[in-house]
Design a protein around this motif. Structure first.
Motif, mmCIF file in Angstrom:
data_model
loop_
_atom_site.group_PDB
_atom_site.id
_atom_site.type_symbol
_atom_site.label_atom_id
_atom_site.label_comp_id
_atom_site.label_asym_id
_atom_site.label_seq_id
_atom_site.Cartn_x
_atom_site.Cartn_y
_atom_site.Cartn_z
ATOM 1 N N ARG A 3 0.833 -1.213 0.000
ATOM 2 C CA ARG A 3 0.000 0.000 0.000
ATOM 3 C C ARG A 3 0.863 1.256 0.000
ATOM 4 N N VAL A 4 1.896 1.295 0.810
ATOM 5 C CA VAL A 4 2.793 2.454 0.882
ATOM 6 C C VAL A 4 3.483 2.669 -0.457
ATOM 7 N N THR A 5 3.950 1.595 -1.067
ATOM 8 C CA THR A 5 4.621 1.692 -2.366
ATOM 9 C C THR A 5 3.657 2.207 -3.424
ATOM 10 N N ARG A 6 2.423 1.714 -3.409
ATOM 11 C CA ARG A 6 1.431 2.157 -4.386
ATOM 12 C C ARG A 6 1.096 3.629 -4.195
ATOM 13 N N VAL A 7 0.924 4.065 -2.964
ATOM 14 C CA VAL A 7 0.619 5.472 -2.687
ATOM 15 C C VAL A 7 1.799 6.350 -3.087
ATOM 16 N N SER A 8 2.997 5.911 -2.797
ATOM 17 C CA SER A 8 4.192 6.663 -3.167
ATOM 18 C C SER A 8 4.280 6.819 -4.685
ATOM 19 N N ALA A 9 3.998 5.753 -5.405
ATOM 20 C CA ALA A 9 4.018 5.812 -6.871
ATOM 21 C C ALA A 9 2.918 6.741 -7.384
ATOM 22 N N GLU A 10 1.746 6.686 -6.750
ATOM 23 C CA GLU A 10 0.638 7.554 -7.141
ATOM 24 C C GLU A 10 0.996 9.027 -6.916
ATOM 25 N N LEU A 11 1.610 9.341 -5.783
ATOM 26 C CA LEU A 11 2.018 10.723 -5.495
ATOM 27 C C LEU A 11 3.060 11.201 -6.493
ATOM 28 N N SER A 12 3.996 10.342 -6.837
ATOM 29 C CA SER A 12 5.022 10.708 -7.829
ATOM 30 C C SER A 12 4.383 10.991 -9.179
ATOM 31 N N LEU A 14 1.243 11.954 -9.753
ATOM 32 C CA LEU A 14 0.480 13.197 -9.665
ATOM 33 C C LEU A 14 1.402 14.412 -9.693
ATOM 34 N N ALA A 15 2.529 14.335 -8.993
ATOM 35 C CA ALA A 15 3.482 15.447 -8.972
ATOM 36 C C ALA A 15 4.042 15.715 -10.364
ATOM 37 N N ALA A 16 4.283 14.658 -11.121
ATOM 38 C CA ALA A 16 4.786 14.826 -12.492
ATOM 39 C C ALA A 16 3.703 15.417 -13.401
ATOM 40 N N GLU A 17 2.472 15.016 -13.179
ATOM 41 C CA GLU A 17 1.357 15.480 -14.008
ATOM 42 C C GLU A 17 0.936 16.916 -13.681
ATOM 43 N N PHE A 18 1.068 17.293 -12.409
ATOM 44 C CA PHE A 18 0.656 18.625 -11.946
ATOM 45 C C PHE A 18 1.808 19.280 -11.183
ATOM 46 N N PRO A 19 2.812 19.790 -11.891
ATOM 47 C CA PRO A 19 3.999 20.343 -11.219
ATOM 48 C C PRO A 19 3.730 21.599 -10.402
ATOM 49 N N GLY A 20 2.586 22.211 -10.564
ATOM 50 C CA GLY A 20 2.256 23.407 -9.799
ATOM 51 C C GLY A 20 1.709 23.115 -8.408
ATOM 52 N N TYR A 21 1.620 21.829 -8.061
ATOM 53 C CA TYR A 21 1.049 21.430 -6.769
ATOM 54 C C TYR A 21 2.023 20.563 -5.985
ATOM 55 N N GLU A 22 1.900 20.644 -4.682
ATOM 56 C CA GLU A 22 2.644 19.800 -3.751
ATOM 57 C C GLU A 22 1.674 18.739 -3.246
ATOM 58 N N PHE A 23 2.106 17.487 -3.200
ATOM 59 C CA PHE A 23 1.226 16.386 -2.799
ATOM 60 C C PHE A 23 1.712 15.745 -1.514
ATOM 61 N N ALA A 24 0.760 15.390 -0.667
ATOM 62 C CA ALA A 24 1.069 14.738 0.606
ATOM 63 C C ALA A 24 -0.097 13.823 0.962
ATOM 64 N N ALA A 36 -3.554 17.867 -2.320
ATOM 65 C CA ALA A 36 -2.839 18.622 -3.352
ATOM 66 C C ALA A 36 -2.941 20.087 -2.963
ATOM 67 N N LYS A 37 -1.802 20.732 -2.779
ATOM 68 C CA LYS A 37 -1.781 22.145 -2.382
ATOM 69 C C LYS A 37 -0.926 22.908 -3.396
ATOM 70 N N ARG A 38 -1.481 23.991 -3.915
ATOM 71 C CA ARG A 38 -0.797 24.769 -4.952
ATOM 72 C C ARG A 38 0.473 25.410 -4.409
ATOM 73 N N HIS A 39 1.560 25.311 -5.177
ATOM 74 C CA HIS A 39 2.796 26.003 -4.820
ATOM 75 C C HIS A 39 2.527 27.505 -4.816
ATOM 76 N N GLY A 40 3.139 28.217 -3.922
ATOM 77 C CA GLY A 40 2.965 29.665 -3.866
ATOM 78 C C GLY A 40 1.796 30.091 -3.004
ATOM 79 N N GLY A 41 1.124 29.151 -2.392
ATOM 80 C CA GLY A 41 0.037 29.496 -1.488
ATOM 81 C C GLY A 41 -1.200 30.006 -2.185
ATOM 82 N N CYS A 42 -1.967 30.801 -1.482
ATOM 83 C CA CYS A 42 -3.258 31.263 -1.998
ATOM 84 C C CYS A 42 -3.206 32.733 -2.401
ATOM 85 N N THR A 43 -2.041 33.218 -2.796
ATOM 86 C CA THR A 43 -1.915 34.619 -3.187
ATOM 87 C C THR A 43 -2.591 34.907 -4.519
ATOM 88 N N ARG A 44 -2.746 33.878 -5.350
ATOM 89 C CA ARG A 44 -3.419 34.049 -6.642
ATOM 90 C C ARG A 44 -4.825 33.480 -6.545
#
Length: 78
Positions: A3-12, A14-24, A36-44
């Motif tokens: 499960r951990v390996t699958r989630v880790s692969a899924e996060l990787s 998603l991060a590659a597909e959406f580089p403007g977001y941080e995943f946890a 999924a949280k947008r890089h740069g916060g909520c200033t935009r």
């Protein structure tokens, strides 16, 4: 361990597909949620964060936001 390996692969993925977001991940009562949280916060304006236990639902939300954002950008340029 699987499960951990699958989630880790899924996060990787998603991060590659959406580089403007941080995943946890976050432990919830029902299991594990992906954040999924947008890089740069909520200033935009626009989508800042998405939380879901379903990676496909999270991906759809981010894709929909990208689609509408790009459409709005094109309309402003016209």
């Amino acid at each position: 361990m699987i499960r951990v390996t699958r989630v880790s692969a899924e996060l990787s993925g998603l991060a590659a597909e959406f580089p403007g977001y941080e995943f946890a991940t976050h432990q919830t009562w029902d299991g594990l949620s992906i954040i999924a949280k947008r890089h740069g916060g909520c200033t935009r304006p626009g989508l800042y964060a998405v939380v879901s236990g379903d990676p496909d639902e999270l991906r759809r939300a981010l894709l929909e936001h990208e689609r509408t954002s790009h459409q709005a950008d094109r309309e402003q340029q016209a």
